[in-house]
Design an enzyme around this catalytic site. Structure first.
Site, PDB file in Angstrom:
ATOM      1  N   GLY A   1       3.776  -9.331 -29.324  1.00  0.00           N
ATOM      2  CA  GLY A   1       2.444  -9.951 -29.520  1.00  0.00           C
ATOM      3  C   GLY A   1       2.032  -9.828 -31.144  1.00  0.00           C
TER       4      GLY A   1
ATOM      5  N   VAL B   1      -1.177   1.567  -5.284  1.00  0.00           N
ATOM      6  CA  VAL B   1      -1.919   0.404  -4.633  1.00  0.00           C
ATOM      7  C   VAL B   1      -3.070   1.046  -3.422  1.00  0.00           C
ATOM      8  CG1 VAL B   1      -1.512  -1.645  -3.273  1.00  0.00           C
ATOM      9  CG2 VAL B   1      -0.101  -1.095  -5.051  1.00  0.00           C
TER      10      VAL B   1
ATOM     11  N   LYS C   1       0.883  -1.189  -0.107  1.00  0.00           N
ATOM     12  CA  LYS C   1       0.102   0.126   0.045  1.00  0.00           C
ATOM     13  C   LYS C   1       0.648   1.439   0.114  1.00  0.00           C
ATOM     14  CE  LYS C   1      -3.611   1.802   2.675  1.00  0.00           C
ATOM     15  NZ  LYS C   1      -4.700   1.563   3.702  1.00  0.00           N
TER      16      LYS C   1
ATOM     17  N   LYS D   1      -6.673  -7.528  -1.037  1.00  0.00           N
ATOM     18  CA  LYS D   1      -6.487  -8.613  -2.139  1.00  0.00           C
ATOM     19  C   LYS D   1      -5.077  -9.314  -1.994  1.00  0.00           C
ATOM     20  CE  LYS D   1     -10.175  -7.650  -5.160  1.00  0.00           C
ATOM     21  NZ  LYS D   1     -10.511  -6.357  -4.597  1.00  0.00           N
TER      22      LYS D   1
ATOM     23  N   SER E   1       6.647  -2.882 -27.973  1.00  0.00           N
ATOM     24  CA  SER E   1       7.707  -3.579 -27.090  1.00  0.00           C
ATOM     25  C   SER E   1       9.125  -3.893 -27.444  1.00  0.00           C
ATOM     26  CB  SER E   1       7.085  -4.704 -26.045  1.00  0.00           C
ATOM     27  OG  SER E   1       6.564  -5.720 -27.020  1.00  0.00           O
TER      28      SER E   1
END
Length: 336
Positions: A188, A64, A59, A71, A179
């Site tokens: 990809g 975050v 956190k 979680k 990328s």
């Protein structure tokens, strides 16, 4: 891109579940703000140099919040996440998530097909006549498009494309972005930015500059299918030809996008399409702090009233960094 590069990090378990939750929010719930929140948290955690021991520790990181921290605690204590187990066991979300992996099927189409009873690849093949051309190609090459492209193959394709561009017209400039340009070990798909001195934001549209390249790459057998072809963007499928007849293995079919960009906007485009998303966001924020507005087309100074002025001249990515007084960063250093 439909598939994200694998993250190698100390907190892979955490980043993996965050990305999975992100995709669920985007594809199934159409909640793009939640998608962005999970992606941001995953990105910050992926770069964190220590193994995270608790939600409280996580956190402290920017991005975050309390809910994600909870979680993380649950994941660290039990090794799993109730919410994810539920999502994975839920037919609706797993089917919709699966359908969006087919190129040409977005969240809305996936939901529509799901409502018509489509659950898997077999079901899709049965309703092939209902699919548009883009979706039919996505189905045809589904298994091949799922596989990532190794860097070595990207390099071969880059060399071929640049060589053929030069044959069509030596004045073309082409850059493979994404990328790959940041040094990624796999990609990809292939994303090419193309420009030519005859095409500027002031000149008429020049679709023939794009189509000449596409037609040529088709004629040598590199481009095998067209998904869509507009004045400035081509989306399609390509395949490396065998170098020698005796090679047993055929190369896989790959997704390729070619964008034609006006010369004066080219380097803003290259910067934007090289990414990463997070890096782009940070750079835009820094630009605003320095009094400039930066997007994929231009960099413009902001007046006192916040109205953007005329686009500044840009002849390289470095120019953009200099305008906003930011130290130049090589593509390989642009992951955040």
């Amino acid at each position: 891109s439909k598939r994200k590069a694998p993250q190698e990090s100390l907190n892979e378990g955490i980043t993996d579940f965050l990305v999975e939750l992100a995709n669920y929010e985007r594809n199934v719930n159409r909640a793009i703000h939640k998608y962005n929140a999970y992606r941001k948290a995953a990105s910050v955690i992926a770069k964190y140099p220590q193994k995270i021991k608790s939600g409280t520790e996580a956190k402290k990181l920017d991005g975050v919040g309390a809910k994600i921290a909870e979680k993380i605690d649950e994941f660290l204590t039990t090794g799993k996440l109730r919410k994810l187990e539920k999502i994975r066991n839920d037919d609706t979300s797993s089917s919709i998530n699966f359908l969006t992996r087919v190129t040409g099927i977005g969240p809305a189409a996936a939901r529509k097909f799901f409502d018509e009873g489509v659950r898997n690849l077999e079901d899709l093949k049965k309703i092939e006549h209902k699919l548009n051309h883009h979706q039919q190609i996505g189905l045809k090459y589904f298994e091949e498009f799922e596989k990532r492209i190794p860097r070595s193959e990207m390099q071969k394709m880059e060399a071929l494309i640049l060589k053929e561009l030069d044959i069509v017209d030596p004045e073309y400039i082409g850059t493979i972005c994404g990328s790959y340009r940041r040094g990624a070990e796999s990609s990809g798909d292939i994303d090419i930015l193309l420009t030519h001195p005859d095409f500027t934001s002031q000149s008429e549209k020049q679709p023939k500059l794009l189509h000449a390249v596409v037609d040529h790459l088709e004629s040598i057998g590199f481009i095998t299918d067209t998904l869509s072809k507009g004045d400035t963007k081509f989306m399609g499928v390509c395949q490396l030809q065998k170098e020698k007849e005796e090679e047993e293995e055929e190369s896989l079919h790959r997704r390729i996008d070619i964008r034609l960009i006006p010369k004066d906007q080219y380097y803003c485009g290259v910067l934007y399409f090289t990414g990463s998303d997070i890096f782009n966001k940070n750079m835009r924020t820094h630009a605003l702090e320095k009094g400039f507005t930066l997007n994929e087309y231009t960099i413009r100074p902001l007046g006192v009233t916040g109205v953007a002025g005329e686009p500044l001249l840009v002849d390289s990515e470095k120019d953009i960094f200099e305008y906003i007084q930011w130290k130049y960063r090589e593509p390989k250093d642009r992951s955040e």
